[in-house]
Write an enzyme that holds these catalytic residues in place. Structure first.
Site, PDB file in Angstrom:
ATOM      1  N   ASP A   1       0.837  -1.203   0.000  1.00 45.21           N
ATOM      2  CA  ASP A   1       0.000   0.000   0.000  1.00 45.21           C
ATOM      3  C   ASP A   1       0.871   1.252   0.000  1.00 45.21           C
ATOM      4  O   ASP A   1       1.984   1.248   0.533  1.00 45.21           O
ATOM      5  CB  ASP A   1      -0.909  -0.021   1.245  1.00 45.21           C
ATOM      6  CG  ASP A   1      -2.075   0.968   1.126  1.00 45.21           C
ATOM      7  OD1 ASP A   1      -2.286   1.509   0.025  1.00 45.21           O
ATOM      8  OD2 ASP A   1      -2.757   1.183   2.136  1.00 45.21           O
ATOM      9  N   GLY A   2       0.355   2.305  -0.605  1.00 44.55           N
ATOM     10  CA  GLY A   2       1.036   3.597  -0.555  1.00 44.55           C
ATOM     11  C   GLY A   2       1.620   4.062  -1.876  1.00 44.55           C
ATOM     12  O   GLY A   2       2.288   5.095  -1.924  1.00 44.55           O
ATOM     13  N   ASN A   3       1.345   3.316  -2.957  1.00 46.77           N
ATOM     14  CA  ASN A   3       1.903   3.721  -4.263  1.00 46.77           C
ATOM     15  C   ASN A   3       1.401   5.103  -4.681  1.00 46.77           C
ATOM     16  O   ASN A   3       2.166   5.921  -5.200  1.00 46.77           O
ATOM     17  CB  ASN A   3       1.500   2.728  -5.353  1.00 46.77           C
ATOM     18  CG  ASN A   3       2.097   1.353  -5.140  1.00 46.77           C
ATOM     19  OD1 ASN A   3       2.921   1.175  -4.258  1.00 46.77           O
ATOM     20  ND2 ASN A   3       1.680   0.393  -5.946  1.00 46.77           N
ATOM     21  N   GLY A   4       0.098   5.331  -4.467  1.00 44.15           N
ATOM     22  CA  GLY A   4      -0.511   6.603  -4.889  1.00 44.15           C
ATOM     23  C   GLY A   4       0.080   7.774  -4.113  1.00 44.15           C
ATOM     24  O   GLY A   4       0.449   8.800  -4.700  1.00 44.15           O
TER      25      GLY A   4
ATOM     26  N   ARG B   1      -0.554   8.495 -10.264  1.00 44.60           N
ATOM     27  CA  ARG B   1      -0.585   7.278  -9.454  1.00 44.60           C
ATOM     28  C   ARG B   1       0.141   6.099 -10.116  1.00 44.60           C
ATOM     29  O   ARG B   1       0.789   5.299  -9.450  1.00 44.60           O
ATOM     30  CB  ARG B   1      -2.035   6.912  -9.138  1.00 44.60           C
ATOM     31  CG  ARG B   1      -2.784   7.993  -8.369  1.00 44.60           C
ATOM     32  CD  ARG B   1      -4.229   7.603  -8.132  1.00 44.60           C
ATOM     33  NE  ARG B   1      -4.316   6.308  -7.480  1.00 44.60           N
ATOM     34  CZ  ARG B   1      -4.142   6.114  -6.158  1.00 44.60           C
ATOM     35  NH1 ARG B   1      -3.896   7.136  -5.367  1.00 44.60           N
ATOM     36  NH2 ARG B   1      -4.214   4.904  -5.651  1.00 44.60           N
TER      37      ARG B   1
ATOM     38  N   GLU C   1     -12.286  -4.879  -5.184  1.00 43.84           N
ATOM     39  CA  GLU C   1     -12.746  -3.489  -4.995  1.00 43.84           C
ATOM     40  C   GLU C   1     -11.934  -2.493  -5.855  1.00 43.84           C
ATOM     41  O   GLU C   1     -12.403  -1.383  -6.116  1.00 43.84           O
ATOM     42  CB  GLU C   1     -12.626  -3.065  -3.523  1.00 43.84           C
ATOM     43  CG  GLU C   1     -13.692  -3.668  -2.606  1.00 43.84           C
ATOM     44  CD  GLU C   1     -13.363  -5.085  -2.134  1.00 43.84           C
ATOM     45  OE1 GLU C   1     -12.175  -5.487  -2.230  1.00 43.84           O
ATOM     46  OE2 GLU C   1     -14.278  -5.788  -1.685  1.00 43.84           O
ATOM     47  N   ASN C   2     -10.727  -2.906  -6.268  1.00 43.68           N
ATOM     48  CA  ASN C   2      -9.889  -1.991  -7.062  1.00 43.68           C
ATOM     49  C   ASN C   2     -10.481  -1.664  -8.438  1.00 43.68           C
ATOM     50  O   ASN C   2     -10.076  -0.696  -9.082  1.00 43.68           O
ATOM     51  CB  ASN C   2      -8.462  -2.534  -7.225  1.00 43.68           C
ATOM     52  CG  ASN C   2      -7.616  -2.425  -5.980  1.00 43.68           C
ATOM     53  OD1 ASN C   2      -6.710  -3.218  -5.754  1.00 43.68           O
ATOM     54  ND2 ASN C   2      -7.901  -1.421  -5.137  1.00 43.68           N
TER      55      ASN C   2
ATOM     56  N   ARG D   1       1.605  -4.962   6.277  1.00 45.41           N
ATOM     57  CA  ARG D   1       0.943  -3.920   5.493  1.00 45.41           C
ATOM     58  C   ARG D   1       1.808  -2.665   5.555  1.00 45.41           C
ATOM     59  O   ARG D   1       2.221  -2.232   6.633  1.00 45.41           O
ATOM     60  CB  ARG D   1      -0.463  -3.602   6.013  1.00 45.41           C
ATOM     61  CG  ARG D   1      -1.123  -2.552   5.105  1.00 45.41           C
ATOM     62  CD  ARG D   1      -2.583  -2.331   5.398  1.00 45.41           C
ATOM     63  NE  ARG D   1      -3.149  -1.472   4.354  1.00 45.41           N
ATOM     64  CZ  ARG D   1      -4.385  -1.539   3.904  1.00 45.41           C
ATOM     65  NH1 ARG D   1      -5.214  -2.428   4.385  1.00 45.41           N
ATOM     66  NH2 ARG D   1      -4.813  -0.721   2.960  1.00 45.41           N
TER      67      ARG D   1
END
Ligand code: FPP
Length: 249
Positions: free
Chosen positions: A21-24, A34, A68-69, A189
């Site tokens: 998580d955290g790419n954006g 992004r 959900e992506n 995470r």
């Protein structure tokens, strides 16, 4: 002493699962879009894989695209699918040479055909390898997976193959897409979020959680070593009390 030297190699997890998580946010910090972050995230996948190889970890499961992506902007979804196809295409030979087995969990039928084909090709090419199992969770969510298991079990009961009295934990485990894969001892995470986000809900019943503020594109081998060191500092009681664990040592 380096972090790696502090790790007890005889007590490393057999299976590590990661919510990348955290790419954006990382991309935003660089003033980029992004997809720039997702592209850099691929380098962190390499780092996590190499660190797993160093430690003798057998399974590395990466949450690469959730059900959900699909709700993200179309441009990002298309970019992620393209990234997946090109990355698998570019990396498969090297992964094969380093003895990695590539497999997937999730609803593959819902992925673009080009993606399905690339993944099937990579999986077939590497299936007889004996090194780390790189499990890509794609179009995956734990609730989707559990609904599918319920359907399979109901079918077996209605066809008379299974009786209700015989349904047990193993009936569920063996029908999950992770059947044959041990439950992860460690779930990591990144990016400071403390959520499970519909990932491996059944399988993480007794996993140790490691949360780090590091954004995924900044994740290096040392970050995985740190997570394993943290894991090794935990007392895994599985419902028992400390004294019982000590007596068994
Ligand atoms: C979460 O960060 C990241 C993703 C949903 C995609 C992860 C995919 C990759 C790193 C590419 C993987 C490629 C292979 C071959 C496995 P985010 O976009 O939710 O970040 P944010 O919370 O900062 O917005």
């Amino acid at each position: 002493m380096s972090i790696l030297d502090q790790i007890e190699l005889s007590n490393t997890p057999e299976h590590i699962a990661i919510i990348m998580d955290g790419n954006g946010r990382w991309a935003q910090q660089q003033g980029e879009n992004r997809l720039f972050g997702h592209n850099f995230g691929v380098e962190s996948v390499r780092e996590a894989l190499k660190a797993s190889q160093d430690l003798g970890v057998k399974f590395l499961t990466l949450y690469a695209f959730s059900t959900e992506n699909w709700n993200r902007p179309q441009e990002e979804v298309d970019g992620l699918m393209n990234l997946l196809v090109t990355t698998i295409g570019n990396e498969v030979d090297e992964l094969h040479e380093s003895n990695v087995i590539i497999s997937t969990i999730g609803n593959m039928a819902g992925l673009p055909k080009s993606c399905q084909d690339k993944l099937a090709e990579a999986s077939s090419k590497t299936k007889n390898n004996t090194g780390v199992n790189l499990v890509l969770a794609l179009n995956y969510s734990a609730q989707w997976e559990i609904v599918e298991v319920v359907k399979d079990i109901v079918k077996d009961v209605s066809n008379g193959v299974l009786s209700v009295e015989n349904i047990c934990k193993e009936t569920i485990s063996s029908n999950l897409t992770t059947s044959g894969i041990p439950d992860p001892e460690l779930l990591i995470r990144t990016s400071g979020e403390h959520r499970v986000s519909n990932f491996l809900l059944w399988q993480i019943a007794y996993s140790e959680f490691h949360f780090t503020d590091v954004l995924w594109p900044d994740f290096k081998k040392e970050d995985l070593y740190k997570a394993v060191l943290d894991y090794q500092s935990r007392e895994r009681r599985f419902g028992r009390v400390s004294a019982q664990i000590e007596n068994n040592r």
